[in-house]
Motif scaffolding. Structure first.
Motif, PDB file in Angstrom:
ATOM      1  N   THR A 107      42.315  42.462  42.786  1.00 57.75           N
ATOM      2  CA  THR A 107      42.392  43.880  42.954  1.00 57.75           C
ATOM      3  C   THR A 107      41.502  44.492  44.214  1.00 57.75           C
ATOM      4  OG1 THR A 107      40.570  44.192  41.420  1.00 57.75           O
ATOM      5  CG2 THR A 107      42.917  44.397  40.710  1.00 57.75           C
ATOM      6  N   ASP A 108      41.007  43.462  44.929  1.00 65.51           N
ATOM      7  CA  ASP A 108      40.022  43.622  46.078  1.00 65.51           C
ATOM      8  C   ASP A 108      39.073  44.632  45.691  1.00 65.51           C
ATOM      9  OD1 ASP A 108      39.937  43.292  48.783  1.00 65.51           O
ATOM     10  OD2 ASP A 108      40.903  44.928  49.280  1.00 65.51           O
ATOM     11  N   SER A 109      38.405  44.207  44.513  1.00 65.09           N
ATOM     12  CA  SER A 109      37.337  45.095  44.325  1.00 65.09           C
ATOM     13  C   SER A 109      35.741  44.520  44.461  1.00 65.09           C
ATOM     14  CB  SER A 109      37.377  45.357  42.617  1.00 65.09           C
ATOM     15  OG  SER A 109      38.584  45.743  42.475  1.00 65.09           O
TER      16      SER A 109
ATOM     17  N   ARG B 183      28.027  45.768  32.437  1.00 66.79           N
ATOM     18  CA  ARG B 183      29.271  46.750  33.076  1.00 66.79           C
ATOM     19  C   ARG B 183      29.672  46.329  34.403  1.00 66.79           C
ATOM     20  NH1 ARG B 183      25.197  49.081  30.372  1.00 66.79           N
ATOM     21  NH2 ARG B 183      25.893  50.616  28.732  1.00 66.79           N
ATOM     22  N   ILE B 184      30.873  45.953  34.483  1.00 61.56           N
ATOM     23  CA  ILE B 184      31.517  45.797  35.820  1.00 61.56           C
ATOM     24  C   ILE B 184      32.549  46.749  36.091  1.00 61.56           C
ATOM     25  CG2 ILE B 184      32.737  43.886  37.041  1.00 61.56           C
ATOM     26  CD1 ILE B 184      31.454  42.002  34.743  1.00 61.56           C
ATOM     27  N   PHE B 185      32.433  47.330  37.333  1.00 66.99           N
ATOM     28  CA  PHE B 185      33.505  48.204  37.657  1.00 66.99           C
ATOM     29  C   PHE B 185      34.485  47.918  38.626  1.00 66.99           C
ATOM     30  CE2 PHE B 185      29.218  50.206  37.111  1.00 66.99           C
ATOM     31  CZ  PHE B 185      29.539  51.227  36.166  1.00 66.99           C
ATOM     32  N   PHE B 186      35.703  48.207  38.401  1.00 68.82           N
ATOM     33  CA  PHE B 186      36.850  47.817  39.274  1.00 68.82           C
ATOM     34  C   PHE B 186      37.762  48.724  39.083  1.00 68.82           C
ATOM     35  CE2 PHE B 186      40.730  45.995  37.431  1.00 68.82           C
ATOM     36  CZ  PHE B 186      40.061  45.686  36.108  1.00 68.82           C
ATOM     37  N   SER B 187      39.023  48.819  40.135  1.00 72.18           N
ATOM     38  CA  SER B 187      39.764  50.225  39.869  1.00 72.18           C
ATOM     39  C   SER B 187      41.188  49.487  40.191  1.00 72.18           C
ATOM     40  CB  SER B 187      39.629  51.278  40.577  1.00 72.18           C
ATOM     41  OG  SER B 187      38.742  51.112  41.534  1.00 72.18           O
TER      42      SER B 187
ATOM     43  N   GLY C 246      45.102  31.915  38.858  1.00 70.44           N
ATOM     44  CA  GLY C 246      45.597  33.245  39.078  1.00 70.44           C
ATOM     45  C   GLY C 246      47.044  33.690  38.398  1.00 70.44           C
ATOM     46  N   ASP C 247      47.495  32.877  37.613  1.00 73.77           N
ATOM     47  CA  ASP C 247      48.958  33.089  37.215  1.00 73.77           C
ATOM     48  C   ASP C 247      48.808  34.330  35.949  1.00 73.77           C
ATOM     49  OD1 ASP C 247      50.804  30.643  37.602  1.00 73.77           O
ATOM     50  OD2 ASP C 247      48.790  29.826  37.122  1.00 73.77           O
ATOM     51  N   ASN C 248      49.585  35.282  36.140  1.00 78.44           N
ATOM     52  CA  ASN C 248      49.601  36.475  35.272  1.00 78.44           C
ATOM     53  C   ASN C 248      48.428  37.307  35.209  1.00 78.44           C
ATOM     54  OD1 ASN C 248      52.519  36.121  34.647  1.00 78.44           O
ATOM     55  ND2 ASN C 248      52.099  35.018  32.831  1.00 78.44           N
ATOM     56  N   ILE C 249      47.553  37.132  36.006  1.00 74.48           N
ATOM     57  CA  ILE C 249      46.547  37.964  36.040  1.00 74.48           C
ATOM     58  C   ILE C 249      46.964  39.383  36.741  1.00 74.48           C
ATOM     59  CG2 ILE C 249      44.058  38.359  36.692  1.00 74.48           C
ATOM     60  CD1 ILE C 249      44.307  36.166  34.876  1.00 74.48           C
ATOM     61  N   VAL C 250      46.851  39.423  38.041  1.00 72.86           N
ATOM     62  CA  VAL C 250      47.447  40.594  38.785  1.00 72.86           C
ATOM     63  C   VAL C 250      48.889  40.376  39.202  1.00 72.86           C
ATOM     64  CG1 VAL C 250      47.080  41.901  40.964  1.00 72.86           C
ATOM     65  CG2 VAL C 250      45.364  40.933  39.532  1.00 72.86           C
TER      66      VAL C 250
ATOM     67  N   VAL D 245      48.220  41.002  33.078  1.00 74.94           N
ATOM     68  CA  VAL D 245      46.882  41.433  32.515  1.00 74.94           C
ATOM     69  C   VAL D 245      46.569  42.763  33.041  1.00 74.94           C
ATOM     70  CG1 VAL D 245      44.460  41.350  32.165  1.00 74.94           C
ATOM     71  CG2 VAL D 245      45.988  39.093  32.020  1.00 74.94           C
ATOM     72  N   ILE D 246      46.866  42.894  34.292  1.00 77.09           N
ATOM     73  CA  ILE D 246      46.393  44.251  35.136  1.00 77.09           C
ATOM     74  C   ILE D 246      47.447  45.321  34.439  1.00 77.09           C
ATOM     75  CG2 ILE D 246      46.620  45.501  37.404  1.00 77.09           C
ATOM     76  CD1 ILE D 246      43.906  43.957  36.749  1.00 77.09           C
ATOM     77  N   ASP D 247      48.773  44.918  34.482  1.00 74.19           N
ATOM     78  CA  ASP D 247      49.896  45.875  34.135  1.00 74.19           C
ATOM     79  C   ASP D 247      49.507  46.305  32.593  1.00 74.19           C
ATOM     80  OD1 ASP D 247      50.824  45.750  36.474  1.00 74.19           O
ATOM     81  OD2 ASP D 247      52.438  44.538  36.113  1.00 74.19           O
TER      82      ASP D 247
END
Ligand SMILES: Nc1nc2c(ncn2[C@@H]2O[C@H](COP(=O)(O)OP(=O)(O)O)[C@@H](O)[C@H]2O)c(=O)[nH]1
Lengths: 600, 293
Positions: free
Chosen positions: A32-34, A77-81, A187-191, A205-207
């Motif tokens: 997600t480029d975070s 805590r890890i932040f991402f968006s 990386g399968d089915n993560i993003v 996962v992200i969806d």
């Protein structure tokens, strides 16, 4: 930032050690480029230099702690968006104290990801963590079957794990339809959807994360405000008496009639108070509020403010609880612990341990102690009334923590109501309080006028131990000191007040007799008096009943005679030999307890 | 409920829990934006009052504007203000600006030691007397058992391991490996004699949240955070010799918020302008164990 939700969502990630939590988080951050610029590259290079295979876990370690401290040890805590909203991942990497940290992180989560290794299959902690999530009240759970690359992306492997785990979840009342086959490493089915698992038509996962709902405070439930404190800051002529607390559920309005539980005291909301900004007549769940009342009743930290037009909480000194234990020291019977529910804080002992459940396979045993990481069904006996809801009615007031030796050592939920010996009295007390007419003269001003705290002194003991004589002498002595005192002889009650429950000089219904005695004492205490009562062979149950009726802790017990023949633990004992000094001894007790004092 | 409101309400809850559970409570006020937001939240929680003392550790090297701002708000908001200082180290010039200590040694002396001894009551506390309009040595030497601080978890690696109520043992040490669990809004409010608890109401706030909140509540912050014509502003405040401004033309709160939202700063550590952090990779962890915020 238009189109984005203005709220972040907290996601817990759990699962058996090495099943791939860190790898999945790392992937999500990277894809997600975070990540901070160059971070991934640097960690990869570092691995190459030290000829270690690259692990996403190293990346997380490097992120969480710029120094290489080796193992990450706490829920972090890890932040991402995403385009939709901001996420905080509550991660608690593998470690012996994992469960403490996992509970800390997951309890705040809106949803959880539970990771299972496709190759290794379901392990103890896959189940234990699932069980804890259900106890913590996390409703939205997505199950991630990881390392699909190791099982040739096999649909059969995925299906069989899904079937087994789904069965387990339904045993613990969790319903989820979300099972995702992934490979964190590849990386399968993560993003992005996986080209290797065309057979899978569910979301990545992200969806899935973006499809979940942030959990919102429940405004449609009955009002519950655990009182944190009553503020009276007098600086600059501020004379507001503000009751402060967080609205856990429901809505409060100006001119609502409130009842404070467990005491049952009643008053009406005069104003809702604010600082800087809002000036409203209504406030709702999720807000830390403050309000004033029209009648000044005695409200204190621990009370729960409720609306009389809505369901009331349960009140009891005995509760059934499902407990999870996190302390190295086991939870044992006959030891005193503290329960904290809302802002209530009450000592208790474990009355019985019904069964101890092994959360990793749901088998249960009967044991006389609850060990670390066990889950158990117990009955607890509390020192005072607790106001609560059963968990299905209200999560916020249906769960509690247990304190042992200054530490939070476990948590629990209350699944159902059980009977308690005092409940019949309590119902009457609540009705009484509801109808009670409050004097304009406060307890405090009466106490100040008379230099005394309204109290009951029970003088008990065996026959012939000199109870009555002591009571008379004590009454005379306190009276001569100018105290407002009354010795209530049993005969004064039996033939008048108890006329209908007495046969041939004997009370038929001892409990009802005590309740009435308590009511009379309550009246006299409301008038500010010290009441002396003598009683043969008083038991702790009987004292508890009088406490319930009078809602007072200012009840003191004296035992006269050489042997204690009941289960009471008196405040003082006066053996026969000392009985001539008995009055001075009791006076000493009353001074020590702050019942009588003199300002001059 | 919007995100800022939720953060605000949760922090107010924590502040009220702290107030009701700790008899000897104080709040650390560094004058920076975070602890100023914390101070504002205290006024929210207690309806305009701040019912505990504020502690500021004056290293003697703070940018003068910070001290002016501190004393202005102390008067305006009727704050119970206390400062502490390592007078001896300053007199003996055992400091970095005097050339007699490394950054980290200097921080340890002027901040860590000063803080520890001010909290314990071993060194003099200078308390603002509103009637006399000046600081006086405080007669109260009682140690503080509850210390509220404006730590955020996005700020620094070691901080993300914090709890809302974080115990420190008799030696002021922070046992990171074995922290008590914390869940369902229940915190560590019981503590053994001699130990104390650090309370962190801002743990869930990010730097952007802080600025958005300053904007929405109109909270006065020290003007060093804004560019006043030089094309530079401070992002994080500390001692004058060791804190560098960043290149930025943001000259008011709106512009700071806008700048943060561009993400321009998001890949540069917030405290990059603070020299002591650079000296040894994880210097802060060490300072924090010692009790420095
Ligand atoms: N082949 C394969 N290995 C994986 C995958 N995900 C994680 N691993 C490996 O499994 C090990 C444990 O992963 P890690 O993420 O540290 O597990 P955690 O303990 O749950 O955080 C590491 O060696 C990873 O490289 C995956 O999808 N496929």
């Amino acid at each position: 930032m238009t189109g984005r939700e203005n709220r972040d969502m907290k996601i817990a990630i759990v699962g058996h050690v090495d099943h791939g939590k860190s790898t999945i988080i790392g992937r999500m951050l990277a894809d997600t480029d975070s990540l901070p610029e160059g971070k991934l590259k640097r960690v990869r290079e570092n691995c190459r230099r030290t000829s270690r295979p690259f692990e996403y876990a190293f990346l997380l370690d490097a992120l969480k702690d710029e120094q290489s401290q080796g193992i990450t040890i706490d829920s972090a805590r890890i932040f991402f968006s995403t385009d939709k909203r901001q996420y905080t991942i509550l991660d608690a990497p593998g470690h012996i104290e994992f469960l403490k940290n996992m509970v800390t992180g997951a309890s705040n989560a809106d949803a959880a990801l539970l990771v299972i290794d496709a190759d290794e299959g379901i392990k103890e902690n896959s189940k234990r963590h699932g069980y804890l999530l259900s106890m913590l009240g996390i409703k939205q759970i997505a199950v991630i079957i990881n390392k699909m690359d190791l099982v040739d992306y096999s649909r059969d492997v995925f299906n069989s794990i899904e079937t087994d785990y789904r069965e387990f979840l339904s045993d613990i009342n969790i319903e989820t339809d979300i099972f995702i086959p992934v490979s964190g490493l590849k990386g399968d089915n993560i993003v992005a959807p996986s080209p290797n698992m065309k057979w899978f038509d569910g979301m990545t996962v992200i969806d899935v994360l973006d499809s979940l709902d942030a959990s919102l405070p429940e405004t449609d439930k009955a009002l519950r405000i655990p009182v944190q404190d009553v503020y009276k800051f007098t600086r600059d002529g501020d004379n507001r008496r503000i009751i402060a607390g967080k609205i856990e559920t429901g809505i409060i309005n100006v001119s609502d009639t409130l009842m404070f539980m467990p005491s049952g005291k009643k008053s009406t909301v005069k104003t809702i108070e604010y600082f800087n900004g809002d000036k409203g007549k209504i406030d709702r769940a999720g807000n830390s509020t403050g309000f004033t009342l029209t009648e000044q009743i005695y409200v204190k930290r621990g009370d729960i403010a409720c609306r009389i037009d809505q369901d009331m909480p349960e009140i009891s000194r005995r509760i059934k609880a499902n407990i999870f234990w996190l302390d190295r020291e086991p939870l044992e019977m006959e030891r005193e612990y503290i329960i904290k529910l809302g802002t209530q804080k009450i000592p208790f002992t474990v009355e019985s341990i019904e069964k101890v459940i092994d959360a990793s396979d749901l088998s249960f045993t009967s044991k006389d102690r609850v060990e670390r990481h066990d889950v158990a069904e117990c009955i607890l006996t509390l020192k005072k009334e607790l106001a609560y809801d059963i968990i299905d009615n209200n999560q916020m007031t249906g769960r509690f923590v247990i304190v042992n030796n200054y530490e939070i050592s476990g948590g629990g939920i209350i699944p159902e109501v059980i009977s308690d010996r005092q409940s019949w009295v309590r119902d009457k007390v609540i009705t009484r309080n509801e109808k009670w007419i409050i004097s304009d003269i406060t307890k405090k001003s009466r106490a100040g006028r008379y230099n005394q705290k309204a109290s009951i002194v029970f003088i008990s003991g065996e026959k012939g131990s000199g109870r009555k004589l002591t009571a008379r002498n004590l009454e005379k002595m306190l009276f001569s000191q100018g105290k407002l005192v009354y010795y209530m002889g049993m005969g004064n009650v039996l033939y008048g007040v108890d006329a209908d429950i007495k046969e041939q000089g004997i009370v038929k219904d001892k409990k009802e007799h005590l309740r009435r005695l308590g009511e009379i004492a309550y009246l006299m205490m409301d008038a500010g008096m010290i009441i002396i009562i003598t009683a043969l062979d008083l038991t702790s149950d009987e004292i508890e009943l009088v406490q319930t009726v009078t809602e007072s802790d200012n009840i003191f017990t004296v035992w006269m005679g050489d042997d204690i023949t009941t289960d009471i633990e008196p405040d003082i004992r006066i053996p026969s030999a000392d009985s001539k000094d008995s009055v001075e001894k009791i006076e000493g007790l009353l001074i020590e307890k702050g019942v009588i004092f003199d300002y001059n | 409920m919007n995100h800022l409101k939720k953060l605000e309400n949760d922090s107010v809850y924590i502040l009220r829990e702290a107030y009701s559970n700790f008899k000897s409570l104080c709040m650390l006020w560094s004058i920076g934006k975070d602890s100023t937001v914390l101070l504002w939240l205290a006024r929210k929680a207690f309806f305009g009052h701040v019912p505990f003392p504020l502690i500021h550790i004056d290293t003697g090297f703070k940018i003068p504007e910070m001290i002016e701002y501190r004393d202005r708000l102390t008067r305006e908001w009727h704050l119970d203000m206390i400062y502490g200082q390592n007078k001896k180290a300053l007199q003996n010039k055992e400091t970095f600006p005097d050339g007699n200590a490394t950054h980290l040694e200097c921080c340890k002396k002027l901040k860590t030691e000063a803080l520890r001894n001010t909290l314990s009551g071993d060194w003099p506390r200078y308390r603002f007397n509103h009637a006399a309009d000046k600081y006086e040595i405080d007669s109260n030497k009682e140690p503080f058992t509850g210390v509220i601080a404006g730590v955020r978890s996005d700020e620094e690696g070691s901080r993300s391991k914090e709890r809302y109520f974080s115990p420190r043992d008799v030696n002021n040490d922070w046992n990171i490996e074995n922290q008590p669990p914390e869940f369902w809004n229940q915190f560590k409010t019981e503590f053994a004699p001699g130990t104390h608890v650090r309370i962190h109401p801002l743990l869930d706030w990010t730097e952007t949240n802080i600025w958005e909140y300053i904007q929405s509540e109109n909270i006065p912050v020290v003007s060093l955070y804004f560019d006043r014509g030089s094309g530079r502003r401070y992002r994080s405040l500390g001692c004058a010799p060791c804190t560098m401004p960043i290149d930025s033309t943001a000259s008011n709160v709106e512009e700071v918020v806008a700048e943060l939202k561009t993400g321009k700063l998001s890949r540069i550590a917030e405290r990059a302008g603070r020299e002591q952090d650079k000296e040894d990779g994880g210097g802060l962890e060490e300072l924090r164990k010692d009790g420095y915020m």
